[in-house]
Design an enzyme around this catalytic site. Structure first.
Site: not given
Lengths: 208, 251
Positions: B11, B130
């Site tokens: 990330d 997601d």
């Protein structure tokens, strides 16, 4: 020596460029171009290819004189050419992705969708698979049998003359993953994304 | 035989690597280019960068990171986060990304998936989903997990396959950052409903979770961040463990 990577606006070729630069370390001139005069003067040509068979063939045809130049380079002058992924597939007479499309016809055969055996095999065939080297090929010098290569494709090249096949990989059936016919080389897998082994294949092509 | 892939995910925020717990509370932990190189040298099958705050902030840093990484790593590189348009995709691919993952834009405007897979090829279009459990279903969230959509994850997965996605990166919002394992039921449901590869993500805390993602979740690839990033396990250890459990991996 100078090597041309054909830029015909079909897909992403930055990884191919990076890998050739990594291998040659500036000792060989790598030209990325669609300029047919530069291609004519090259010692070797790399024909990458991403997207569909049709979009790649259209991409070649959209550049005036490019196909004729490549034909001359490969068929008459017989200098080495490496096709990668759809670059290899376009060697065929015909491809069936999107719609029936005529290929370059350098190696007789067709490009059809991989048989997924009623959903048993996911497509695209994405990831690392082992290659079974079935014929000695100069681009496989020092490459061990069953080496892993990175694949991403849903269509397979089925050549008429099986003698051109230098390696296969097992996914649904024995897919053709490398061919060699005189000065014409092709890999269905991506040597530029296949780590050190892939870079060795690129190095072998450069050193032909 | 095709091998199951292990994909370490980094990330990235402002050009630096971070990994949050449930998408907040970020810690800084390194240079993404160096991290990616360590992973690829260690046998990572692919590298994934998620520019997690890309929707809100200066996004140009990621292009620089991608460009530098692609000159050092010769395994596939997937980049996601804030990818909205064909121009964004084109720019990332030109910087050296091999695949681009699309999340919010795919929900807001599925045409982006259709158009981009047609233009660049399905092989480089990953749709990132997601999903959060809601009763016996799963709902899609966008904007890094902040916005509810009311869209069913299974239906959406099928739609993305039809639109030309080459792969689905499925993250369980309930599990992300918890280290209690993937949402196996979610992974296997989506995997059995589509014919494209599924990458499982969200919740890995140990190596058995990777095994479960593949064996029980039917994922083609497993993505993990923290367990690799904080040095709990190396990619090599993960591969050897999967191999010992009979899972085909590239060693």
């Amino acid at each position: 020596m100078n090597i041309t990577i054909v830029d015909y606006k079909s897909g992403n070729i930055s990884s191919v460029i990076n890998s050739f630069n990594e291998v040659t370390k500036d000792k060989v001139k790598i030209e990325v171009t669609s300029d047919i005069n530069k291609i004519k003067l090259s010692d070797k040509v790399v024909l990458p290819g991403q997207g569909s068979f049709k979009s790649c063939v259209d991409g070649l045809n959209n550049i005036n004189g490019l196909v004729d130049t490549l034909n001359e380079f490969v068929i008459n002058v017989k200098k080495p050419l490496l096709g990668i992924c759809v670059g290899l597939q376009m060697f065929a007479d015909i491809g069936y992705e999107e719609t029936e499309t005529k290929g370059l016809g350098w190696i007789s055969g067709k490009v059809s969708k991989i048989d997924n055996q009623n959903g048993k095999y996911k497509l695209p065939h994405i990831g690392w698979n082992q290659i079974n080297i079935i014929k000695e090929s100069s681009i496989f010098k020092g490459i061990e049998n069953n080496s892993h290569m990175y694949f991403v494709h849903s269509y397979e090249f089925i050549p008429k003359d099986k003698n051109v096949i230098s390696a296969t990989t097992d996914y649904s059936s024995n897919l053709v993953c490398a061919v060699e016919k005189e000065n014409i080389f092709g890999t269905q897998f991506h040597p530029e994304k296949s780590d050190k082994t892939g870079l060795n294949i690129i190095s072998n092509f450069i050193n032909l | 035989m095709l091998k199951n892939r292990i994909i370490p995910c980094l990330d990235v925020k402002n050009g630096r690597v971070v990994k949050g717990i449930n998408f907040v509370d970020l810690k800084d932990a390194g240079d993404p280019v160096e991290q990616a190189k360590i992973y690829s040298d260690g046998g990572a099958d692919e590298i994934c960068f998620l520019d997690i705050t890309a929707s809100n902030e200066n996004r140009d840093t990621i292009y620089d990171v991608v460009e530098k990484t692609s000159k050092k790593c010769f395994v596939p590189l997937t980049v996601g986060g804030g990818v909205r348009s064909l121009e964004d995709i084109n720019k990332l691919l030109n910087c050296g990304a091999d695949k681009v993952s699309i999340n919010t834009a795919a929900v807001k405007n599925p045409e982006v998936v259709k158009d981009s897979s047609k233009k660049f090829g399905s092989q480089c279009i990953v749709v990132a989903i997601d999903a959060k459990r809601s009763g016996n279903k799963w709902e899609i969230f966008t904007h890094g997990g902040r916005n509810k959509t009311g869209i069913d994850a299974i239906q959406f997965s099928k739609k993305m396959e039809e639109s030309g996605a080459g792969e689905l990166l499925v993250t369980s919002m309930d599990r992300d950052g918890t280290q209690v394992g993937y949402d196996i039921e979610l992974m296997s449901k989506i995997s059995s409903n589509v014919n494209i590869p599924v990458i499982a993500s969200g919740g890995v805390g140990n190596l058995d979770h990777l095994v479960d993602g593949i064996k029980l979740g039917n994922a083609s690839a497993v993505l993990a961040a923290s367990i690799f990033h904080y040095g709990k396990y190396s990619v090599k250890e993960a591969k050897e463990y999967l191999d010992s459990k009979g899972i085909p991996v590239r060693i």
